[in-house]
Design a protein around this motif. Structure first.
Motif, mmCIF file in Angstrom:
data_model
loop_
_atom_site.group_PDB
_atom_site.id
_atom_site.type_symbol
_atom_site.label_atom_id
_atom_site.label_comp_id
_atom_site.label_asym_id
_atom_site.label_seq_id
_atom_site.Cartn_x
_atom_site.Cartn_y
_atom_site.Cartn_z
ATOM 1 N N VAL A 1 -3.347 5.049 -10.351
ATOM 2 C CA VAL A 1 -4.740 4.715 -10.046
ATOM 3 C C VAL A 1 -4.929 4.597 -8.546
ATOM 4 C CG1 VAL A 1 -6.472 2.904 -10.207
ATOM 5 C CG2 VAL A 1 -5.121 3.521 -12.215
ATOM 6 N N CYS B 1 -6.204 -9.349 -3.417
ATOM 7 C CA CYS B 1 -6.941 -8.741 -2.322
ATOM 8 C C CYS B 1 -7.968 -9.709 -1.752
ATOM 9 C CB CYS B 1 -7.621 -7.469 -2.823
ATOM 10 S SG CYS B 1 -8.481 -6.602 -1.529
ATOM 11 N N TYR C 1 -2.147 -3.110 -18.217
ATOM 12 C CA TYR C 1 -2.824 -2.357 -17.170
ATOM 13 C C TYR C 1 -3.938 -3.141 -16.470
ATOM 14 C CZ TYR C 1 -5.335 1.516 -15.063
ATOM 15 O OH TYR C 1 -5.970 2.337 -14.191
ATOM 16 N N MET D 1 -1.214 -5.183 -2.291
ATOM 17 C CA MET D 1 -1.430 -4.882 -3.711
ATOM 18 C C MET D 1 -0.164 -4.343 -4.339
ATOM 19 S SD MET D 1 -4.472 -5.715 -4.123
ATOM 20 C CE MET D 1 -4.049 -6.886 -2.844
ATOM 21 N N ASN E 1 -13.154 0.201 -2.917
ATOM 22 C CA ASN E 1 -13.514 1.612 -2.950
ATOM 23 C C ASN E 1 -12.366 2.459 -3.465
ATOM 24 O OD1 ASN E 1 -15.579 3.538 -2.140
ATOM 25 N ND2 ASN E 1 -16.078 1.908 -0.656
ATOM 26 N N VAL E 2 -11.238 2.242 -2.850
ATOM 27 C CA VAL E 2 -10.053 3.007 -3.235
ATOM 28 C C VAL E 2 -9.739 2.782 -4.705
ATOM 29 C CG1 VAL E 2 -7.561 3.181 -2.943
ATOM 30 C CG2 VAL E 2 -9.045 2.979 -0.946
ATOM 31 N N LEU E 3 -9.710 1.538 -5.092
ATOM 32 C CA LEU E 3 -9.338 1.215 -6.456
ATOM 33 C C LEU E 3 -10.324 1.826 -7.448
ATOM 34 C CD1 LEU E 3 -7.140 -0.404 -7.863
ATOM 35 C CD2 LEU E 3 -8.757 -2.293 -8.031
ATOM 36 N N MET F 1 -4.499 -7.537 -8.816
ATOM 37 C CA MET F 1 -4.648 -6.890 -7.504
ATOM 38 C C MET F 1 -5.925 -7.343 -6.817
ATOM 39 S SD MET F 1 -2.023 -5.069 -7.341
ATOM 40 C CE MET F 1 -1.344 -6.398 -8.339
ATOM 41 N N TYR G 1 -6.962 -2.462 6.385
ATOM 42 C CA TYR G 1 -7.010 -1.659 5.172
ATOM 43 C C TYR G 1 -5.643 -1.451 4.511
ATOM 44 C CZ TYR G 1 -7.991 2.365 2.221
ATOM 45 O OH TYR G 1 -8.092 3.236 1.186
ATOM 46 N N SER H 1 -11.227 8.370 -11.176
ATOM 47 C CA SER H 1 -10.613 9.702 -11.079
ATOM 48 C C SER H 1 -9.790 9.970 -12.335
ATOM 49 C CB SER H 1 -9.729 9.799 -9.845
ATOM 50 O OG SER H 1 -8.483 9.197 -10.093
ATOM 51 N N GLN H 2 -9.498 8.915 -13.065
ATOM 52 C CA GLN H 2 -8.712 9.090 -14.276
ATOM 53 C C GLN H 2 -9.590 9.209 -15.513
ATOM 54 O OE1 GLN H 2 -5.498 6.112 -14.192
ATOM 55 N NE2 GLN H 2 -4.483 7.944 -13.395
ATOM 56 N N ILE I 1 -3.016 -6.156 -14.483
ATOM 57 C CA ILE I 1 -2.508 -5.870 -13.143
ATOM 58 C C ILE I 1 -3.639 -5.574 -12.182
ATOM 59 C CG2 ILE I 1 -1.148 -4.259 -11.761
ATOM 60 C CD1 ILE I 1 0.722 -3.946 -14.129
ATOM 61 N N ASN J 1 -12.356 4.331 -7.041
ATOM 62 C CA ASN J 1 -12.196 5.782 -7.057
ATOM 63 C C ASN J 1 -10.967 6.182 -7.868
ATOM 64 O OD1 ASN J 1 -14.069 7.604 -5.560
ATOM 65 N ND2 ASN J 1 -13.862 5.955 -4.058
ATOM 66 N N GLY J 2 -9.925 5.417 -7.686
ATOM 67 C CA GLY J 2 -8.704 5.715 -8.427
ATOM 68 C C GLY J 2 -8.927 5.622 -9.923
ATOM 69 N N ILE J 3 -9.625 4.600 -10.293
ATOM 70 C CA ILE J 3 -9.841 4.406 -11.722
ATOM 71 C C ILE J 3 -10.746 5.486 -12.311
ATOM 72 C CG2 ILE J 3 -10.883 2.864 -13.411
ATOM 73 C CD1 ILE J 3 -9.827 0.541 -11.648
ATOM 74 N N LYS K 1 -13.256 -1.941 1.407
ATOM 75 C CA LYS K 1 -12.385 -0.788 1.661
ATOM 76 C C LYS K 1 -11.405 -0.612 0.526
ATOM 77 C CE LYS K 1 -12.494 -1.258 6.623
ATOM 78 N NZ LYS K 1 -11.750 -2.035 7.609
ATOM 79 N N PHE K 2 -10.818 -1.711 0.155
ATOM 80 C CA PHE K 2 -9.844 -1.606 -0.920
ATOM 81 C C PHE K 2 -10.514 -1.348 -2.267
ATOM 82 C CE2 PHE K 2 -7.630 -3.610 -4.444
ATOM 83 C CZ PHE K 2 -6.499 -2.818 -4.455
ATOM 84 N N SER L 1 -8.711 10.406 -3.319
ATOM 85 C CA SER L 1 -10.097 10.795 -3.617
ATOM 86 C C SER L 1 -10.967 10.579 -2.393
ATOM 87 C CB SER L 1 -10.629 9.990 -4.791
ATOM 88 O OG SER L 1 -11.022 8.714 -4.343
ATOM 89 N N ASN M 1 -4.583 7.944 -6.711
ATOM 90 C CA ASN M 1 -5.782 8.742 -6.953
ATOM 91 C C ASN M 1 -6.955 8.221 -6.151
ATOM 92 O OD1 ASN M 1 -5.747 11.054 -8.881
ATOM 93 N ND2 ASN M 1 -4.528 9.573 -10.055
ATOM 94 N N GLY M 2 -7.062 6.947 -6.123
ATOM 95 C CA GLY M 2 -8.154 6.363 -5.367
ATOM 96 C C GLY M 2 -8.079 6.730 -3.904
ATOM 97 N N PHE N 1 -12.742 -6.218 2.135
ATOM 98 C CA PHE N 1 -12.498 -6.125 0.700
ATOM 99 C C PHE N 1 -13.015 -4.806 0.137
ATOM 100 C CE2 PHE N 1 -14.288 -6.832 -3.601
ATOM 101 C CZ PHE N 1 -13.098 -6.961 -4.294
#
Lengths: 194, 194, 194, 194
Positions: A184, B160, B149, A156, B183-185, B156, A149, B191-192, B152, B187-189, B180-181, A191, A187-188, B178
DNA sequence: AATGAATGAGTCTTCATTCAT
DNA sequence: GATGAATGAAGACTCATTCAT
């Protein structure tokens, strides 16, 4: 002429670093480095015994710096069980004093060259740093990494820095661009806390 | 022996795809591909007229598939002004039926080779697909892209997928990694949003 | 040592010109040129960026010389309706001051290499010169060319020069040899006048 | 199937002869010959053990024919001290019954291939024939050849035949074209008598 | 300090040829 | 009789590196 000598030396180092960043160490050509540095291949070998030593000269200070930084405070750092609020605050701080933060030291041509390295005897040290870095990431974000992970997250970040460094001549523009993505990602990650 | 012939052909294609993925098309060596496929360079040219045609044979079906998929439904898709809840639900769905989702078709060695391509006449088609992809991303996440933005973010995602595909022989392991990442991304997006 | 450098360079040019003349540009081998010039292929590429540039370096001065010469006096020249006597007198003059006559400028290794060229981007210029040459021949001998007549005559002249240049190291011997044939050809042509 | 077998064999011979004529034996490619003959390289080697034997199969009958013809009547032939009138009459006869004249037997693809040969073990026989031919020329035109005079004339004839054979599909067109040049050459030669 | 000549192994590709099927 | 898979050497050219000057 001490000055002129250093000028050439520095020009070579600068051009080589650019080429290593753009094409990767393995695919960078000494011929093209010589041309872009307005000197000859032979003269490069006058300053640096080999392509690999040229690489070393570029990377070693950075490597040592990072290795040193990595070895410090590795424990007190466990900011685990951060709440989202704490994490967001943390991020603000990082953004505010980016250059002196641990993250800031990554925002560097040379680090990217190192972390993209595929051959050379510096590979071992790269791997060590990479390992250390993932560990840091895990602790920092309190990730219990059952697999790769944090390795991916790190990858990245590396890619992102490389991208903005190549795209933007101006370092501040590059940083601004980078923050968009970092925001981003951060935050991800937070979160997912809890 | 019909079987043996196809075996060699497939072995070459497989090895070549691996090398193209790992080192990129430009830096992959026909000599090494021949060695790893347990044959000779001359024999590879018996099956494929050139390095570029070998690349084509690997990529063309994938390219056509993607181009077709990209051309469909491009408008109905604007799920803009998604709320966080909708977005999360959306993501669950994607994860659930990944292989048939638009995102799923990226999870492919060949797509990564294509998107990392730097020379060859397929470059034009790559650029088109890349452009189409960033457009999709922007619409999908309702990003008004003031600068690079989404470029990029896309980069990523590509990196990944490349990473997990190289690291994991088993495709499902790679996919799990894959996610896992992703998810994070994701969520990050979201969250904004707002 | 400045001298040595030029020696090698000149040796390469000389050997290459010989090989280009003997086998034609297309079938001359850089490996063999290197061997005969007592150097390595790599070193040739140190002096000349490519086989084609090596060819250019050999031919360009000659080409420009010919193009210039062709462009001059193209009209006043129509010595048409020459009587046999005039023609014979003309020939004597040519033979007497051969080197400065228009014909004389053909008596050159490099011209032959050019006129035997089959590929390379110099082809266009060769064709132009060839066309101009046949035109000259037609006017000079007052031939109304119903078919490829003067083309063939030209081809003969080219072949003849090639032959004597390869056979005779000494340039004067070669010229003397050439005249024998030229005499025959010229007489043949004027014997058909009227 | 006897018929089909011969068809293939003949097709290969025909295509090979064309390629040998156009590009020369040395630069003709077995791969391309196979393609143009609508068969495979392997199959060509089923009929002919090697490229050289393929050449032999094409040339040997012609070679033997010429060698035989050359050996005959070599003395009675000395038409020396021909007057111009006799010579002109002679030429008319040659033109009239060209195909059965000694000259006629040169008007042949295969002879040209042979006389343009640069490698292969047939070189020796080619040289012999060439020598014999020049001798004939000398006697025929009563030339006391202090140097390579007749060699050149021969070379011209060869080049001329090659030129018209490649340019004209139709054999009679080729011959007509050839005569134009031959006329000139012959006139030129006899104009020098006495 | 600097030049550029030189080398040999590497790049992709085509060649004639062999061999199992 | 025919296919096409396989080989190794040669094609032009680039590479990192060395060395004499």
């Amino acid at each position: 002429m001490q000055i002129k000598k250093d000028e050439v030396r520095l020009k070579i180092l600068e051009v080589a670093a650019d080429e290593f960043l753009k094409r990767g160490y393995e695919n960078a050509s000494m011929r093209i480095i010589a041309q872009k540095a307005h000197t000859t291949q032979g003269n490069i070998y006058h300053y640096f015994q080999s392509k690999e030593i040229l690489l070393e000269e570029i990377l070693l200070p950075t490597i040592e710096n990072i290795e040193c930084m990595m070895s410090k405070h590795i424990e007190g750092e466990k900011a685990n069980l951060m709440t989202k609020e704490q994490a967001l605050k943390e991020m603000k701080e990082i953004e505010h004093d980016f250059d002196r933060s641990k993250l800031g030291c990554f925002f560097d041509k040379k680090v990217i060259i190192l972390l993209k390295l595929e051959s050379s005897h510096l590979l071992a040290r790269k791997e060590k740093i990479l390992y250390s870095l993932t560990e840091h990431l895990q602790e920092y974000f309190n990730i219990n990494d059952d697999s790769h992970y944090s390795e991916i997250v790190l990858n990245m970040l590396i890619e992102c820095v490389k991208h903005v460094l190549i795209e933007h001549e101006n370092l501040n523009d590059a940083k601004a661009e980078f923050f968009k993505f970092f925001n981003v990602l951060f935050n991800g990650i937070i979160s997912q806390i809890r």
